[in-house]
Design an enzyme around this catalytic site. Structure first.
Site, PDB file in Angstrom:
ATOM      1  N   HIS B  56     -48.893   3.701 -24.857  1.00 56.91           N
ATOM      2  CA  HIS B  56     -47.538   3.906 -24.338  1.00 56.91           C
ATOM      3  C   HIS B  56     -47.477   3.906 -22.817  1.00 56.91           C
ATOM      4  CE1 HIS B  56     -46.344   4.894 -28.384  1.00 56.91           C
ATOM      5  NE2 HIS B  56     -47.177   5.909 -28.443  1.00 56.91           N
ATOM      6  N   HIS B 219     -43.336   3.764 -32.636  1.00 56.57           N
ATOM      7  CA  HIS B 219     -44.480   3.368 -33.465  1.00 56.57           C
ATOM      8  C   HIS B 219     -44.012   2.506 -34.627  1.00 56.57           C
ATOM      9  CE1 HIS B 219     -45.304   7.459 -31.811  1.00 56.57           C
ATOM     10  NE2 HIS B 219     -46.317   6.800 -31.308  1.00 56.57           N
TER      11      HIS B 219
END
Lengths: 331, 331
Positions: B56, B219
Site C-alpha cells: 500500500h 484488497h
C-alpha cells in the site's frame, strides 16, 4: 487499460484545470495550455521554458515552480504544442534577461520551438537559447547521440538550470549548466504494457502477457529487444550496464540515480530495482547523491520503469541540492 | 498485471531495503520489517505507531517521519505483521510519554496490536492508546460504522496526530486529536482493475474489460455496485455524494480533499476528478484547505481512485498545515 475521463477531447484541459486548482500556490494558467508560476520571481532572472505533449505528468508542466521552470507550453496527449503557444510561454517567462528553452529531442517540438524563437526574437527582441534533452540511450547509438530521444533525464536539466537561474546567473551560464547536465545524463527504460491514448481507447501497442521490451520509448517507440519478462535484478543489471558503458562511473565519482515508474509500476517495485542498482553502483566506487525513486516522467498508465544516471561534479551537486518547490519535487 | 520482482518471498524485504537506502535521512530499519525515523526526536514526545500489510505504499511505512509517525510494523503483502514485531515498534517509538497506535480496522491487525499492547504494558510499562481508522463508507452502513475498514483516510490521522505529538502534547491529547480526525474523515474508492499479489501471480479478482466497481476495498473486498465504466464526472459526483451524506458540508466549513490513485490510475485522471470535486464542494459553500492529489494509499498496481474528505475545525486546520517530513508528504 481503463481510464477515468469525460470526453477524450477535454482530457488535457480538465487535467490542467485540476492541477491549477489543487496547487494554486504553484501553478497558474494565464491562457489555455500555458502554465506559469503562480508567483513571479521578485527580481529579473533568466527564464526557463519547456513544452511538449501531455500524458507524462509530472513532465512537463509539473516542474514549473521556484528553483525549477518558469513556464510550460502543453500539447495534446503525446503531441507537440503549437509554435504560437510556445512563443507566449517564452513571453511569460521573460523578465529581460533572456530565456532558455529546455525540452525533449522530438521533431515536432523542435520545429515549433524554432518558429517560436524566431517570432519572439523578431517581435519582442527576446534572446533565446536551446538545450535539447536526448538522454535515451536505447534510441540511437553513441555516435548518433544527436538522434536520441529525450525522456526522464530531462528533469535533471530542469533542476540544475532552474537552480542556476535562481542564483541570478546569466543566460549563457544557465545554458552552459543545462548543457553540461544533459551531457552527463543517460536513461534507459523498459516497458511491460502499453498505455492507452484517451482519444483512441485501446493500447498503443500490443505486448505478450509474459513479455517485456527493453529500451522502449515513452510513446511506445521500438526498443532494443523484446523477450520474456526478466526478474528485477536482471532488469536492473542490464539497465545499469547500458548506462555505465557510456558514463564509466568510477571511484570518487558522484551520481544521482532516478528510478522512475512509467506509470502503473508501483513504488514497491521501484525500490526493489533501486536496491539492486545501489549494489551495482557501489561496485564502481562511485557515490550516490540525492537519489530519486518514484513517478517523475510517465506515460499515463504504462507499466514499466526507467533508470537515469546523472553524473555530478561539485557545481551540479550543489545545484541538485538547492531548494526547489513544485508539487512533485522533494528536496 | 506484470510485476518487476525477484523471488516473491523477498518482495517486502527488498522493497524496505530499497526504501531505506533511497531515503536514509528519513527511514531506518533497526530490525527486519520494522521502520523507524532515522533520527529520533531531540526531546521526549508521545510516540505514534502504525502497522499493517505491505503493498500500500506510501501507507504504512512511508508516513514515518518528522511531524508524522515514529515507527511502523510491516507485514507481508496484504497480511498483518506479528504481535512481537508490533511490540518492538512500540518500544522503538516510546520515549517515556506513551504511545498511540493508529491503524486500520482489520481483524488481524487489531488482534496482534492488542497482544502487543499487553506485552509492552506488562514487560516495559509502556502506556498505549488505540485509534482505529474506519473511514471506508462502502464497507458498512453508518449505524455499523465500527465495522468499516480503514483506507486512505488514515493518513489524515497520521498527519494530525503526528503534528500534535510534535507540539509536545500529552498522550491523551494526541489520542483525542487522532480520534477527532478519524471521526471527521470519510473515504470511498472505486476499482477498475485488480492488482496481483506477488506470491500468487494472477489478479486477485476478475472484472470485465468495460466494468468498474464502486466501493471496492483496497484488497478487492466487494463494493456497492459493479457496472459499466462511468465517466469521470459521474464517478466524482457519486463518490462525493456518498461522503457528503455523512459529513453534511455547508457554508463556512473547511475540508481537506484527498483524491488518491489506487496505483495505476495516472495523475492526469486524478486531476480530472479533482476538477469536478471542487465544483461539487463549491456548491456546498465549504472551503477546501490543503488538497492532496496523488498516490497516498495504494494497492500496488490496482487501477482506480478513492476520494477522502476530512472536515477541519481550526485545530485540525492548523495541524494539517504544520510541517511534516517524509518521502511522500508535501507541505
Amino acid at each position: 487499460m481503463k481510464k477515468i475521463l469525460n470526453k477524450p477531447e477535454n482530457y488535457v484541459d480538465e487535467t490542467l484545470a485540476g492541477l491549477c486548482l489543487a496547487h494554486g500556490d504553484i501553478y497558474r494558467q494565464p491562457q489555455p495550455r500555458l502554465i506559469t508560476r503562480s508567483k513571479k520571481a521578485n527580481k529579473p532572472k533568466v527564464g526557463i521554458v519547456t513544452g511538449g505533449g501531455s500524458g507524462h505528468l509530472p513532465v512537463f508542466t509539473g516542474y514549473v515552480g521556484e528553483g525549477l521552470l518558469d513556464a510550460a507550453a502543453v500539447g495534446d496527449v503525446f503531441a507537440s504544442p503549437s509554435a504560437d503557444l510556445m512563443a507566449d510561454a517564452i513571453r511569460e517567462a521573460n523578465s529581460g534577461l533572456g530565456v532558455l528553452l529546455l525540452y525533449g529531442n522530438y521533431g515536432g517540438d523542435i520545429m515549433n520551438f524554432d518558429m517560436a524563437t524566431e517570432t519572439v526574437d523578431f517581435e519582442d527582441d527576446i534572446r533565446c537559447t536551446t538545450v535539447l534533452a536526448a538522454d535515451d540511450v536505447a534510441s540511437a547509438k553513441p555516435e548518433e547521440a544527436h538522434k536520441r530521444r529525450g525522456v526522464a533525464g530531462m528533469i535533471y536539466g530542469f533542476k540544475m538550470a532552474g537552480a542556476k537561474a535562481e542564483e541570478g546567473a546569466t543566460l549563457d551560464e544557465v545554458t552552459r549548466v543545462a548543457q553540461k547536465t544533459m551531457e552527463n545524463t543517460r536513461t534507459i527504460g523498459c516497458a511491460l504494457t502499453s498505455c492507452t491514448l484517451p482519444a483512441v481507447g485501446h493500447p498503443t501497442f500490443e505486448i505478450g502477457e509474459d513479455e517485456m521490451e527493453m529500451g522502449m520509448g515513452i510513446h511506445g517507440e521500438p526498443g532494443i529487444w523484446r523477450d520474456k519478462l526478466r526478474n528485477a535484478d536482471d532488469i536492473a543489471q542490464e539497465m545499469f550496464e547500458r548506462l555505465q558503458t557510456e558514463l564509466s562511473l568510477k571511484t570518487g565519482d558522484k551520481v544521482s540515480v532516478l528510478v522512475n515508474s512509467l506509470g502503473a509500476t508501483p513504488l514497491e517495485e521501484l525500490y526493489i530495482l533501486y536496491n539492486k542498482i545501489t549494489q551495482l553502483i557501489d561496485k564502481t566506487g562511485a557515490t550516490i547523491v540525492h537519489p530519486l525513486v518514484g513517478r517523475y516522467a510517465t506515460s499515463m498508465e504504462m507499466t514499466g520503469a526507467s533508470l537515469t544516471l546523472c553524473k555530478l561534479d561539485d557545481e551540479l551537486e550543489a545545484l541538485m541540492n538547492a531548494p526547489a518547490h513544485c508539487a512533485f519535487w522533494r528536496v
